[in-house]
Structures are given as C-alpha cells and as structure tokens.
Enzyme design. Sequence first.
Site, PDB file in Angstrom:
ATOM      1  N   GLN A  17      -6.635 -37.272   2.772  1.00  0.00           N
ATOM      2  CA  GLN A  17      -5.445 -36.997   3.602  1.00  0.00           C
ATOM      3  C   GLN A  17      -5.164 -38.006   4.714  1.00  0.00           C
ATOM      4  O   GLN A  17      -4.022 -38.407   4.919  1.00  0.00           O
ATOM      5  CB  GLN A  17      -5.576 -35.593   4.227  1.00  0.00           C
ATOM      6  N   ASP A  73     -10.984 -51.265 -11.241  1.00  0.00           N
ATOM      7  CA  ASP A  73     -12.403 -50.974 -10.987  1.00  0.00           C
ATOM      8  C   ASP A  73     -12.918 -52.075 -10.072  1.00  0.00           C
ATOM      9  O   ASP A  73     -13.165 -53.195 -10.503  1.00  0.00           O
ATOM     10  CB  ASP A  73     -13.196 -50.936 -12.292  1.00  0.00           C
ATOM     11  N   ALA A  98     -15.912 -43.951   3.174  1.00  0.00           N
ATOM     12  CA  ALA A  98     -17.066 -43.669   4.022  1.00  0.00           C
ATOM     13  C   ALA A  98     -17.535 -44.988   4.652  1.00  0.00           C
ATOM     14  O   ALA A  98     -17.314 -46.067   4.086  1.00  0.00           O
ATOM     15  CB  ALA A  98     -18.169 -43.062   3.181  1.00  0.00           C
ATOM     16  N   ARG A 104     -19.899 -52.764   0.959  1.00  0.00           N
ATOM     17  CA  ARG A 104     -20.725 -52.684  -0.267  1.00  0.00           C
ATOM     18  C   ARG A 104     -19.949 -53.193  -1.475  1.00  0.00           C
ATOM     19  O   ARG A 104     -20.508 -53.741  -2.405  1.00  0.00           O
ATOM     20  CB  ARG A 104     -21.171 -51.233  -0.519  1.00  0.00           C
ATOM     21  N   LYS A 136     -20.035 -39.178   7.172  1.00  0.00           N
ATOM     22  CA  LYS A 136     -18.786 -38.858   6.475  1.00  0.00           C
ATOM     23  C   LYS A 136     -18.141 -37.693   7.211  1.00  0.00           C
ATOM     24  O   LYS A 136     -18.836 -36.789   7.665  1.00  0.00           O
ATOM     25  CB  LYS A 136     -19.082 -38.421   5.046  1.00  0.00           C
ATOM     26  N   TYR A 138     -14.736 -34.866   7.455  1.00  0.00           N
ATOM     27  CA  TYR A 138     -13.484 -34.231   7.016  1.00  0.00           C
ATOM     28  C   TYR A 138     -12.806 -33.584   8.223  1.00  0.00           C
ATOM     29  O   TYR A 138     -13.406 -33.417   9.288  1.00  0.00           O
ATOM     30  CB  TYR A 138     -13.758 -33.173   5.946  1.00  0.00           C
ATOM     31  N   GLU A 139     -11.569 -33.178   7.993  1.00  0.00           N
ATOM     32  CA  GLU A 139     -10.709 -32.594   9.030  1.00  0.00           C
ATOM     33  C   GLU A 139     -11.423 -31.724  10.074  1.00  0.00           C
ATOM     34  O   GLU A 139     -11.384 -31.988  11.272  1.00  0.00           O
ATOM     35  CB  GLU A 139      -9.620 -31.756   8.328  1.00  0.00           C
ATOM     36  N   ASP A 168      -6.988 -35.218  10.319  1.00  0.00           N
ATOM     37  CA  ASP A 168      -6.576 -36.087   9.215  1.00  0.00           C
ATOM     38  C   ASP A 168      -5.184 -36.684   9.458  1.00  0.00           C
ATOM     39  O   ASP A 168      -5.024 -37.882   9.651  1.00  0.00           O
ATOM     40  CB  ASP A 168      -6.550 -35.292   7.909  1.00  0.00           C
ATOM     41  N   GLY A 247       0.540 -26.023  30.006  1.00  0.00           N
ATOM     42  CA  GLY A 247       0.994 -26.674  31.234  1.00  0.00           C
ATOM     43  C   GLY A 247       1.067 -25.722  32.408  1.00  0.00           C
ATOM     44  O   GLY A 247       0.414 -24.672  32.438  1.00  0.00           O
ATOM     45  N   GLY A 248       1.873 -26.059  33.377  1.00  0.00           N
ATOM     46  CA  GLY A 248       1.967 -25.252  34.584  1.00  0.00           C
ATOM     47  C   GLY A 248       2.917 -24.063  34.462  1.00  0.00           C
ATOM     48  O   GLY A 248       3.153 -23.360  35.443  1.00  0.00           O
ATOM     49  N   GLN A 249       3.497 -23.848  33.287  1.00  0.00           N
ATOM     50  CA  GLN A 249       4.445 -22.745  33.104  1.00  0.00           C
ATOM     51  C   GLN A 249       3.783 -21.692  32.232  1.00  0.00           C
ATOM     52  O   GLN A 249       3.647 -21.888  31.026  1.00  0.00           O
ATOM     53  CB  GLN A 249       5.730 -23.249  32.438  1.00  0.00           C
TER      54      GLN A 249
HETATM   55  N1  COA Z   1     -13.276 -48.736  -8.136  1.00  0.00           N
HETATM   56  C1  COA Z   1     -14.602 -48.560  -8.040  1.00  0.00           C
HETATM   57  N2  COA Z   1     -15.210 -47.900  -7.041  1.00  0.00           N
HETATM   58  C2  COA Z   1     -14.406 -47.386  -6.108  1.00  0.00           C
HETATM   59  C3  COA Z   1     -12.998 -47.525  -6.127  1.00  0.00           C
HETATM   60  C4  COA Z   1     -12.433 -48.239  -7.212  1.00  0.00           C
HETATM   61  N3  COA Z   1     -11.132 -48.413  -7.318  1.00  0.00           N
HETATM   62  N4  COA Z   1     -12.484 -46.910  -5.060  1.00  0.00           N
HETATM   63  C5  COA Z   1     -13.514 -46.391  -4.381  1.00  0.00           C
HETATM   64  N5  COA Z   1     -14.684 -46.674  -5.019  1.00  0.00           N
HETATM   65  C6  COA Z   1     -16.035 -46.317  -4.580  1.00  0.00           C
HETATM   66  C7  COA Z   1     -16.414 -47.001  -3.301  1.00  0.00           C
HETATM   67  O1  COA Z   1     -16.839 -48.309  -3.519  1.00  0.00           O
HETATM   68  C8  COA Z   1     -17.523 -46.106  -2.800  1.00  0.00           C
HETATM   69  O2  COA Z   1     -18.715 -46.348  -3.513  1.00  0.00           O
HETATM   70  P1  COA Z   1     -20.160 -46.555  -2.792  1.00  0.00           P
HETATM   71  O3  COA Z   1     -20.443 -45.292  -2.059  1.00  0.00           O
HETATM   72  O4  COA Z   1     -21.072 -46.792  -3.948  1.00  0.00           O
HETATM   73  O5  COA Z   1     -20.073 -47.704  -1.871  1.00  0.00           O
HETATM   74  C9  COA Z   1     -16.957 -44.774  -3.213  1.00  0.00           C
HETATM   75  O6  COA Z   1     -16.063 -44.942  -4.273  1.00  0.00           O
HETATM   76  C10 COA Z   1     -16.129 -44.240  -2.043  1.00  0.00           C
HETATM   77  O7  COA Z   1     -16.597 -43.130  -1.746  1.00  0.00           O
HETATM   78  P2  COA Z   1     -16.518 -42.398  -0.332  1.00  0.00           P
HETATM   79  O8  COA Z   1     -15.527 -42.951   0.601  1.00  0.00           O
HETATM   80  O9  COA Z   1     -17.930 -42.314   0.115  1.00  0.00           O
HETATM   81  O10 COA Z   1     -15.959 -41.033  -0.895  1.00  0.00           O
HETATM   82  P3  COA Z   1     -16.548 -39.570  -0.774  1.00  0.00           P
HETATM   83  O11 COA Z   1     -15.683 -38.738  -1.656  1.00  0.00           O
HETATM   84  O12 COA Z   1     -18.004 -39.480  -1.031  1.00  0.00           O
HETATM   85  O13 COA Z   1     -16.292 -39.219   0.755  1.00  0.00           O
HETATM   86  C11 COA Z   1     -14.929 -38.955   2.723  1.00  0.00           C
HETATM   87  C12 COA Z   1     -15.023 -38.851   1.181  1.00  0.00           C
HETATM   88  C13 COA Z   1     -13.502 -38.626   3.099  1.00  0.00           C
HETATM   89  C14 COA Z   1     -15.884 -37.936   3.349  1.00  0.00           C
HETATM   90  C15 COA Z   1     -15.295 -40.380   3.179  1.00  0.00           C
HETATM   91  O14 COA Z   1     -14.522 -41.291   2.461  1.00  0.00           O
HETATM   92  C16 COA Z   1     -15.090 -40.614   4.657  1.00  0.00           C
HETATM   93  O15 COA Z   1     -15.893 -40.181   5.499  1.00  0.00           O
HETATM   94  N6  COA Z   1     -14.021 -41.343   5.031  1.00  0.00           N
HETATM   95  C17 COA Z   1     -13.738 -41.713   6.399  1.00  0.00           C
HETATM   96  C18 COA Z   1     -13.214 -40.566   7.190  1.00  0.00           C
HETATM   97  C19 COA Z   1     -11.996 -39.945   6.582  1.00  0.00           C
HETATM   98  O16 COA Z   1     -11.000 -40.558   6.333  1.00  0.00           O
HETATM   99  N7  COA Z   1     -12.076 -38.626   6.428  1.00  0.00           N
HETATM  100  C20 COA Z   1     -10.944 -37.813   6.151  1.00  0.00           C
HETATM  101  C21 COA Z   1     -10.605 -37.715   4.772  1.00  0.00           C
HETATM  102  S1  COA Z   1      -9.124 -36.798   4.667  1.00  0.00           S
END
Ligand code: COA
Length: 415
Positions: A17, A73, A98, A104, A136, A138-139, A168, A247-249
């Site tokens: 998101q 990919d 993440a 990486r 990592k 989420y919202e 988000d 606020g103040g109201q």
């Molecule tokens: N081709 C190949 N690999 C791909 C790719 C593609 N087109 N797109 C993504 N990937 C891989 C990445 O290289 C990564 O791999 P790695 O872990 O081996 O390095 C992986 O997919 C990405 O995964 P990640 O971001 O860790 O996803 P997740 O589903 O495990 O975690 C979140 C999701 C949201 C928790 C995490 O992305 C995060 O913390 N993001 C930052 C904060 C954020 O935006 N949070 C709110 C989300 S609404």
Amino acid sequence: MGKALDGVRILDFTHVQSGPTCTQLLAWFGADVIKVERAGAGDITREQLRDIPDVDSLYFTMLNHNKRSVTIDTKNPEGKQVLEALIQKCDVLVENFAPGALDRMGFTWERIQELNPRMIVASVKGFGPGPYEDCKVYENVAQCAGGAASTTGFDDGPPVVSGAQIGDSGTGLHLALGIVTALYQRTQTGRGQRVLAAMQDGVLNLCRVKLRDQQRLERTGVMKEYPQYPNGKFGEAVPRAGNASGGGQPGWILKCKGWETDPNAYIYFITQAPVWAKICNVIGKEEWATDPDYATPAARLPRLKDIFAEIERWTMTKTKFEAMQILNKYDIPCGPILSMKEIAEEPSLRKTGTIVEVDHPTRGKYLTVGNPIKLSDSPTEVKRSPLLGEHTDEVMAELGYSPEQISALRTAGAI
Ligand code: COA
C-alpha cells in the site's frame, strides 16, 4: 490539456500500500509510472482479499491506477540488464522493499548513480536509522510506533488503531512530496538524490499535536480540554482523549435520532466559543449564554460532560442530517458521522471526481477514490490498473529491444 508531471518517468518498484499510494498520485499528476513486478505473481495484493476468483483484487486495483505493468525477474542476470536499461531511462525509482532488498538485488545507491546520476531514489521504510531500522513494518505497526495508537481510544480501554491508513497511505503522501521536491531541486543541481520517508516518522508527523500535549502535560500536569479533566487522572504520558477535539474548541460525538439501530446515527459537535450564544438558543438553554458558570470557555471546561449531555438531548431529537441543516444555519461547526455506504452514494463526491466509477476488463465496474488533490491546470483522469505484465512488450520496445530479443528474454525467464 497537459499534465503537471508530463515527461517524468517513474520506475515503480513498489508493492502493497504505502509505495503504490505514492506512485499512483504521481501517475495522476501525469508521470509515466512503470510498475516492475515479479513474473507470474506480481504485487502480492493482486491476490489478497479477493472478492472475485482469479481477478485482481480491489486492494490492488484501487492503489495502482494509471500505471503500466512490466514483469522482470530482477534476480536473473539478463533481467538485471533490463532493469539497468530502465534505470537509465527513468527519472525516479520508488521502492518500499524490506530494508536491504534493493542492495541485495545489486542496486545500491552507488550503482544506481553510476547508471544514472540524475536518478532520484525514493524509499518507504518502516523506521529511519536506529534500533529498528532492519524491521519489516506494516500499517498498524507504524501507527503503534509513531504515537497514534497510544493516543487513540478511550481512557479506560486499550490503545486503538485508526481506520485511516496513516502509516501506509500517509507515508506514501509524504514520499510523493519528497519526490517532487527532489525533482525541483534537480532542475538547479542536475543531480539525483535519495528520498526517505520512514513510516514511524510519517505517523509522528501526523501526531505532531500529541507531542505538543506531552510537553504541556509535563509543564502543567493537567490539560483542561481532555476528558480526564476535572475528575479523571493524568499520568506521565499523553492519555487517550476519546472523541475530544484536538484543538482549543471542545467537541464530542453525540447521538442523533435513530442511534439505537443505526451505528452511525451520530454527529460531531463543536462548542466553538464565538457561537456559544447561538448554541444555547438552538438547544433551548438561553440562560447559559449569560450564566457565569457557562458564559466563558474557561468556565465551561470543567462542565463539558454535562454540557454535551444537554446538547445530546437536543441532537437525539433530530437525524444527523436534520441537525446539520439547523446548526449550519447558525455557523455552528459540526459534522455527520458518515458510513462508507453513505460516502459511496454521495452525489457531490461523484461530481468532483473524489469517488470514481472505473471499468476493468476482468472485474467490471467498481468504485474507487480518485485524486484527492485537485490541480486546475492538470486535471486527473482515473484509468484502470494494469493487468500483470500487460505492458512488458510495449516498454521493452521503448527501451530499444527488438521482438526477437524480447522473445529470447522471455524464454530465458528474465521477463
Ligand atoms: N524479481 C525478483 N525478485 C523480486 C522482484 C522481482 N521483480 N521484486 C521483488 N523481489 C524480491 C526482492 O529482491 C526481495 O528478495 P530478498 O528478500 O531475497 O532480498 C523480496 O522480493 C522482497 O521482499 P520484501 O520486501 O521483503 O517483501 P515481504 O513481503 O517479505 O515484506 C513488507 C513486505 C511490506 C513487510 C516489506 O517490504 C517492508 O517492510 N517494506 C518497507 C515498509 C513498507 O513499505 N511497509 C508497508 C507496506 S504497505
């Protein structure tokens, strides 16, 4: 008519998101947003919370309008080369992987600069540098870590998260501002830069007034507009303020006619000081306008509970819309508690393009929230989200790949 961000190309490496909110806004302002997804799967939200089997979910379609989708990919060596070509062609790379995932993949800031020194690299992360930077997020984690949850809810209950996606979508908005600011600075410097919007920071920015209150509390030990005053207790940290006005109201949510069966038959009522006499007239308590116990804001503060109870006796005799009509006549600030059903059906929101009906080839018609920011010289036309990989061939051709090369890359699993 042209669009504000015509000519800006965005390599959209976002998912879920926060990031998609940001790039959708940029697309609505006219940027060419190329969403890079993993072949076969794509953004995980395509299949989350599905309401129709095998069709892109509303979660995905409502966050990815006006974008193009290519599947690459990026862990395949040839796929990496395609991504390098895209980096050279684009102005901005937006990502919310993440922490460390982009590095990486081999695309460090240094490597990206080598490929394109003008590129702006914009990231959403859960936290900025510090003890949680590798987490990592989420919202709701962001709402908790940014101070929203501890200050939301009622005094006698647990912390509460909000329905508004301030972690988000809120951080996506912050990031979009960072990106257009960096684009503007690039017109002077010619250089790209990194833009970071941490979700904890974004939520805290939206909770700014609560950090204000923390310092007021430390200085005075009491905050008179909070429902804890005068009978409750204040501790060391800003307490949950229920529905008190920020606020103040002073304000509160009051029952309206029908509340026994309709969970949204309520109105938000603000006892704004300049219209106090009018409020007294409307609710039939004319004497309060001159009674020294009620006539001034300071005198009213310790009596707010009783005052709102009296006003509620009046609001309960009207529907929320009847109450609105009467109160608006007297310029008394108030607002109906609208359900999502009422909002979806509101004609004025359809008229302004804030609620839009979109057609989708596999889903059919659905409602979405359009661009909430209206530019007079850059109108927004909401277009459906792309199918997975719908524009791979088109974008590859724009990058200079021949049909034969595209076919070979497809056979190699790179695209
Ligand atoms: N081709 C190949 N690999 C791909 C790719 C593609 N087109 N797109 C993504 N990937 C891989 C990445 O290289 C990564 O791999 P790695 O872990 O081996 O390095 C992986 O997919 C990405 O995964 P990640 O971001 O860790 O996803 P997740 O589903 O495990 O975690 C979140 C999701 C949201 C928790 C995490 O992305 C995060 O913390 N993001 C930052 C904060 C954020 O935006 N949070 C709110 C989300 S609404």
